[in-house]
Design a protein around this motif. Structure first.
Motif, PDB file in Angstrom:
ATOM      1  N   UNK A 131       0.844  -1.204   0.000  1.00 25.44           N
ATOM      2  CA  UNK A 131       0.000   0.000   0.000  1.00 25.44           C
ATOM      3  C   UNK A 131       0.874   1.247   0.000  1.00 25.44           C
ATOM      4  N   UNK A 132       1.933   1.202   0.803  1.00 23.82           N
ATOM      5  CA  UNK A 132       2.845   2.350   0.872  1.00 23.82           C
ATOM      6  C   UNK A 132       3.557   2.570  -0.453  1.00 23.82           C
ATOM      7  N   UNK A 133       3.901   1.487  -1.141  1.00 21.27           N
ATOM      8  CA  UNK A 133       4.702   1.637  -2.360  1.00 21.27           C
ATOM      9  C   UNK A 133       3.851   1.974  -3.575  1.00 21.27           C
ATOM     10  N   UNK A 134       2.600   1.572  -3.562  1.00 22.34           N
ATOM     11  CA  UNK A 134       1.758   1.718  -4.752  1.00 22.34           C
ATOM     12  C   UNK A 134       1.598   3.187  -5.132  1.00 22.34           C
ATOM     13  N   UNK A 135       2.087   3.591  -6.305  1.00 24.43           N
ATOM     14  CA  UNK A 135       2.023   5.015  -6.646  1.00 24.43           C
ATOM     15  C   UNK A 135       0.599   5.577  -6.786  1.00 24.43           C
TER      16      UNK A 135
ATOM     17  N   UNK B 178      -2.336   4.615  -5.461  1.00 25.48           N
ATOM     18  CA  UNK B 178      -3.332   4.206  -4.467  1.00 25.48           C
ATOM     19  C   UNK B 178      -4.290   3.142  -4.983  1.00 25.48           C
TER      20      UNK B 178
ATOM     21  N   UNK C 243      -1.649   0.816 -12.271  1.00 22.62           N
ATOM     22  CA  UNK C 243      -0.858   1.183 -13.441  1.00 22.62           C
ATOM     23  C   UNK C 243       0.088   0.048 -13.848  1.00 22.62           C
TER      24      UNK C 243
ATOM     25  N   UNK D 249       2.611  -1.390 -12.483  1.00 26.19           N
ATOM     26  CA  UNK D 249       4.040  -1.136 -12.335  1.00 26.19           C
ATOM     27  C   UNK D 249       4.718  -2.280 -11.590  1.00 26.19           C
ATOM     28  N   UNK D 250       3.943  -3.055 -10.848  1.00 27.23           N
ATOM     29  CA  UNK D 250       4.449  -4.179 -10.063  1.00 27.23           C
ATOM     30  C   UNK D 250       5.406  -3.768  -8.954  1.00 27.23           C
ATOM     31  N   UNK D 251       5.285  -2.535  -8.507  1.00 23.66           N
ATOM     32  CA  UNK D 251       6.087  -2.127  -7.352  1.00 23.66           C
ATOM     33  C   UNK D 251       5.664  -2.923  -6.125  1.00 23.66           C
TER      34      UNK D 251
ATOM     35  N   UNK E 198       3.122  12.331  -2.024  1.00 22.15           N
ATOM     36  CA  UNK E 198       3.800  11.159  -2.556  1.00 22.15           C
ATOM     37  C   UNK E 198       5.194  11.036  -1.967  1.00 22.15           C
TER      38      UNK E 198
ATOM     39  N   UNK F  19       7.616   7.058  -5.452  1.00 17.36           N
ATOM     40  CA  UNK F  19       6.324   7.086  -6.140  1.00 17.36           C
ATOM     41  C   UNK F  19       6.301   8.139  -7.244  1.00 17.36           C
TER      42      UNK F  19
ATOM     43  N   UNK G 151       6.803   7.386 -10.966  1.00 17.06           N
ATOM     44  CA  UNK G 151       5.694   6.867 -11.773  1.00 17.06           C
ATOM     45  C   UNK G 151       4.729   7.977 -12.155  1.00 17.06           C
TER      46      UNK G 151
ATOM     47  N   UNK H  11       3.919   9.730 -16.081  1.00 11.16           N
ATOM     48  CA  UNK H  11       2.575   9.961 -16.623  1.00 11.16           C
ATOM     49  C   UNK H  11       2.331  11.410 -17.027  1.00 11.16           C
TER      50      UNK H  11
ATOM     51  N   UNK I 159      14.740  -0.874 -12.809  1.00 11.93           N
ATOM     52  CA  UNK I 159      14.148  -2.080 -12.255  1.00 11.93           C
ATOM     53  C   UNK I 159      14.231  -3.287 -13.180  1.00 11.93           C
TER      54      UNK I 159
END
Ligand code: SF4
Ligand code: SF4
Lengths: 173, 542, 298
Positions: A51-55, A57, A78, A80-82, B215, B219, B222, B226, B321
């Motif tokens: 949750x913290x990493x997901x750009x 939300x 998106x 991104x697979x973060x 952010x 983050x 990304x 965009x 990555x």
């Protein structure tokens, strides 16, 4: 005027037809493609790292008294697979699925429901049961704090520090 | 290439003007009092022949009680960044305008006015970025304004002006054939365009505020990607490099090579896309289809290297990555060989079509002096004889390890802009080949590092459309200030020069020839005072 | 017998009404092949038109009735014109050809002015462009086909004088160019040109009006080809029932050729096209007339 524009016919002839009859044919994606994610509810411990990493939300933690719910909303994802990078227990898997259109809004959500423990001292709802177990397994030393919420832990620490500081100032005098 | 000896003149200039200078890496930071700003900007821009890139306002009141304004130049011959900073009053910030000496600063000053409430003396201003109904004392980028505050919108006509002398052709903001919301008002006399007005910023998404407010450093990569659907990787690389520069991180070489490779893949993709669109606009749809057939290969190549056909999502602060293994390397080389051959074959055919050749030649001319004055970017500049390319002048990522030509044409017409891109496709192919050949070993991502607060990083990355610039002031866990300026921001003002006195029928191809990207341009701003004003056309033409 | 022939021709008109829609499907398939695409099925134009007719009408502007009227008259005169071309191909009577030309002139002009009835600036700009090109091209088309018809009548090819042959060739060339231009294909599809500035004449049309407009354009494409094919076959082969069959057989080939040319070229600039064409036409027609006159007096 040269004859060059006519070469188009030769080029078109040698290339044939490059379009495909999608969706009646396999989509043109390669093994590298990043698509929708899948969370394994059996593995997830509800730690919230993803949750913290997901750009954008796309992953959220919804907390109530009894439960912590990890909600994945693919409409925001998106791809991104973060989340996959950061998950400590490898509960998330990437798939190549990208055909996500649906006429049911609820299809866009995936929920992972976790039960919660309560803090040993203040009784407020605290981390998920699985998370507690996971921490206990990883570092047995923390066992005595593992069931105390951060607020109480902070208070305990503050009390301990102030007790010591009082001690030092007394010594100086 | 970086030449630190050149810095002396900037240091002297700073001390002569009652300020100080400090050198960090390739950037000269100059701080001067506001009353000397115009002189200093004049010297730096007109005497030292630098490029003006952008200016950025910063709300530093929580730190030191002041607003500040930073003008960013690059000395392309010396490979130097020059940041000229002035502190302004925290209560009522007023700065002198430098547009009299640096015309290219027109938009960014008005943007600072709209978003931070910095007033400028010595020029006329109007609302550029914010919509007309936006409350007049609400400045989105001031720190006390919450990022998610939404004032109630009011519907209002935004007609720019009108003319009784000439016919007015509205173009946009929603038009089936325009791909993004922008609005041109063309004033025509018969089939000739006499003047143009532009109103953009309809898709200002407030990404800078978002990044600064909610952010984290990683983050934002990304989010940056965009900003633009076509040159997104440029933005995320530019952001990552700016943060890395600010934090003085030592990013693994291998990561920098991969960044450069992917940047070039993105450039080829972007150029092919534009060429296709240009042929379509010229009614040569076969050209459009075949160029896009070739472009499909590039998208597959991108998917192979990054996992996505577009909006690759592999940049992080500290590296990348996705790695390139031997198999991918071979596949890439093979794809590039095929691509180069096919492109060469086809582009010769396309350019030889009589209508294509005739309509590109001599239309939409941008003379060199105008190109310099407006500090235009990328292929637009290079087609007008301005020899600048950040990959060579301000080398970043892995560009210092490769050799390549920077195509420059002097005609300044639509054909020249098309040919610059055609040449660049071949250069990009060769750059990727060289990079793959020299790819060093090692890791691709720095994992343990810290980003100290209060540092500044400025970075230019040469996007397919020209120099993209990111300015980052580091903060706690996220950028304190992040200013983005996409190349189209600098190129749109040149359209007025190109369209004026041209047949109406050539307007679409001329607009397309700068390869405009309106969403990039709009990312931070809002527009013109809603009053219907009648401005003398002659005045506009200036 | 002649009277009978006239009556049996009527079913042919029905055929004419369908041919352009199918050949347009072929054209789209060919275009797709040249652009390395699969493209839509040959029947796609039929589906398109049906869909447009069945779609709910949205009245976008007040002059819709006049638009209907002008488009319908364009189509009716177009079919009548085809009838006379067929008669001409059968009998070689130049009067039939002049009827056909006159009717075609009405077809074109009603179709061309339709966008001008619509109160929309884009439609108006597109329409004016068509009119300008139309004035130049229609004049050349009618002149050259009239000359061509007269020559075919005199069976000029029987004379072996090279001047005559050159004159006929020049007139034929003019007629073919003019017929290509009149078919509104790239590079001369300027009414739809510059889609980004002026969406052209189609901007206010939807539903059955759009269907009528597209249909009348396709019908014109058919007429302009037959207008040049009929005298050409008459000249080289003769006017008869087999002659008519040859004309009908050559039709798809001509259609495909025109379509190929359109794929290979780009669009000409709106203000340049009429001027360039005017110059070419005047030169070609003047030369051939002079040649003819010289020959007649010599
Ligand atoms: S793939 Fe990216 S956007 Fe999607 S849930 Fe994971 S972190 Fe969020
Ligand atoms: S990071 Fe992994 S374990 Fe933690 S909440 Fe996300 S999916 Fe569950």
């Amino acid at each position: 005027m040269s004859h060059k524009p006519l070469k188009l016919i030769i080029i078109a002839g040698s290339k044939g037809r490059v379009t495909v009859k999608y969706p009646y044919q396999e989509p043109l994606i390669t093994p590298e493609f990043r698509g929708e994610i899948e969370i394994d509810p059996a593995k997830c411990i509800g730690c919230g790292a993803c949750v913290k990493a997901c750009p954008p939300n796309a992953l959220e933690l919804l907390e109530s008294e009894k439960e912590v719910i990890l909600r994945y909303f693919v409409g925001r994802c998106i791809f991104c697979w973060r989340c996959i990078d950061v998950c400590p227990v490898n509960a998330i898997k990437g798939t190549r699925n990208f055909e996500l259109a649906t006429d049911k809004h609820t299809d866009l959500y995936t929920l992972v429901v976790h039960t919660r423990t309560t803090c040993e001292i203040c009784g407020k709802p605290f981390e998920t049961t699985r998370m507690q177990r996971y921490i206990a397994e990883k570092s047995p030393v923390t066992e005595e704090y593992a069931s105390i919420c951060p607020d109480c832990r902070k208070r305990l620490l503050a009390e301990a520090v102030s007790a010591r500081r009082v001690g030092i100032s007394e010594h100086k005098e | 290439m970086l030449n630190l000896e050149e810095t002396t003149k900037y240091i002297e200039l700073a001390s002569k003007s009652g300020g100080q200078a400090k050198i960090e890496g390739d950037t000269v930071f100059i701080t001067i009092p506001p009353d000397r700003l115009v002189d200093v900007a004049d010297t730096i821009f007109n005497k030292y022949n630098t490029s003006f890139r952008v200016c950025a306002g910063v709300d530093e009141r929580p730190l030191n009680g002041h607003f500040s304004l930073v003008h960013l130049f690059t000395d392309d011959k010396a490979g130097l960044y020059v940041a000229v900073k002035t502190y302004l009053s925290g209560e009522s910030p007023v700065a002198p305008s430098i547009t009299s000496v640096v015309p290219a600063a027109d938009w960014c000053e008005m943007e600072a006015r709209d978003l931070l409430g910095i007033e400028f003396t010595g020029r006329e201003t109007y609302r550029l970025v914010l919509p007309p109904w936006w409350p007049s004392n609400l400045y989105p980028l001031r720190k006390e304004t919450p990022y998610n505050y939404r004032p109630e919108p009011r519907l209002e006509s935004e007609k720019l002006g009108y003319s009784r002398e000439y016919g007015v052709i509205p173009l946009g903001p929603y038009h089936p054939a325009l791909h993004e919301p922008e609005y041109f008002e063309l004033y025509v006399e018969g089939e000739r365009v006499v003047d143009v007005k532009y109103r953009g910023f309809h898709v200002h998404r407030g990404v800078e505020k978002l990044a600064e407010s909610r952010m984290s450093y990683q983050q934002v990569n990304f989010l940056a990607e965009r900003i633009c659907g076509i040159c997104g990787f440029v933005h995320s690389t530019c952001y990552a490099l700016a943060v890395e520069k600010a934090a003085k991180l030592d990013v693994p070489e291998r990561a920098q090579f991969i960044r450069s490779i992917v940047l070039e893949v993105e450039r080829i993709h972007s150029h092919l896309l534009l060429l296709g669109v240009a042929f379509h606009l010229l009614g040569y749809d076969a050209g459009f289809m075949h160029i896009w057939r070739i472009r499909e290969r590039v998208m597959q190549l991108a998917e192979l290297l990054t996992g996505s056909r577009k909006t690759y999502g592999i940049n992080l602060v500290g590296g990348v990555r996705r790695d390139v293994n031997e198999e991918k390397k071979q596949k890439t080389l093979e794809a590039l060989r095929e691509l180069g051959r096919e492109f060469k074959n086809f582009i010769e055919v396309a350019i030889s079509v009589p209508q294509v050749k005739k309509r590109l030649t001599g239309s939409g001319v941008l003379p060199r002096e105008e190109a310099v004055k407006l500090s235009v970017e990328g292929p637009v500049a290079r087609a007008s004889g301005v020899n600048k390319d950040a990959r060579r002048d301000l080398p970043y990522a892995a560009y210092k390890y490769v050799s390549f030509k920077v195509p420059v044409y002097t005609e300044g017409d639509n054909l020249a802009r098309v040919l610059v891109r055609v040449d660049e496709v071949f250069e990009s192919i060769s750059i990727i080949e060289q990079l793959l050949d020299k790819l060093p070993g090692g890791s691709i991502l720095l994992t343990d590092f810290e980003i100290p607060e209060g540092r500044v990083g400025v970075q230019v990355v040469e996007a397919p459309r020209g120099g993209d610039i990111h300015y980052v002031v580091t903060g706690k866990g996220a950028p304190y200030r992040w200013r983005v300026r996409a190349p189209t921001y600098a190129n749109i003002p040149a359209l007025r020069v190109m369209l004026r006195d041209q047949p109406l029928a050539d307007a679409p191809i001329t607009i397309a020839s700068i390869d405009p990207c309106f969403s990039c341009t709009d990312r931070v701003v809002v527009v013109r005072d809603g009053r219907i004003e009648e401005i003398k056309l002659t005045q506009l033409v200036k | 017998m002649e009277q009978l022939l006239v009556y049996t021709l009527t079913p042919l008109i029905v055929l004419y009404a369908i041919i352009p829609v199918i050949l347009d499907g072929v054209e789209r398939k060919l275009k797709a092949a040249l652009q390395s695409r699969i493209g839509p099925p040959v029947t796609q134009t039929i589906y398109d038109l049906l869909k447009l007719v069945l779609v709910k009408e949205i009245k976008t502007q007040p002059t819709i009735l006049y638009v209907y009227l002008s488009l319908t008259s364009s189509i009716v005169t177009g079919l009548a014109s085809l009838y006379y071309i067929t008669l001409y191909a059968l009998r070689g009577d130049q009067v039939d050809m002049f009827y056909a030309l006159a009717l075609f002139a009405i077809t074109t002009s009603t179709h061309t002015v339709t966008p001008l009835i619509v109160p929309n600036p884009y439609s108006f700009i597109g329409g004016i462009r068509e009119v300008v090109l139309g004035v130049v091209n229609e004049a050349a088309l009618i002149t050259s086909i009239s000359l061509y018809t007269i020559m075919a009548q005199r069976s000029v090819l029987k004379s072996t004088q090279w001047v005559t042959i050159i004159a006929v060739a020049l007139v034929a060339l003019t007629a073919f160019i003019a017929s290509y231009v009149a078919s509104s294909r790239v590079p001369f599809d300027i009414a739809e040109a510059e889609p980004e500035v002026a969406s052209g004449i189609f901007v206010e049309f939807s539903g059955s009006v759009l269907a009528l407009n597209i249909y009348s354009l396709l019908l014109r494409r058919l007429i302009v080809k037959l207008l040049v094919l009929a005298p050409t076959v008459g000249l080289l082969y003769g006017f008869s029932l087999t002659g008519l069959l040859v004309v009908l057989l050559l039709l798809p080939a001509t259609w495909v050729t025109y379509a190929t040319v359109a794929v290979i070229l780009g669009r000409s600039r709106v203000d340049v096209a009429p001027l360039t064409l005017a110059k070419i036409y005047i030169a070609l027609i003047l030369i051939s007339i002079t040649v003819l006159l010289v020959q007649a007096y010599a």
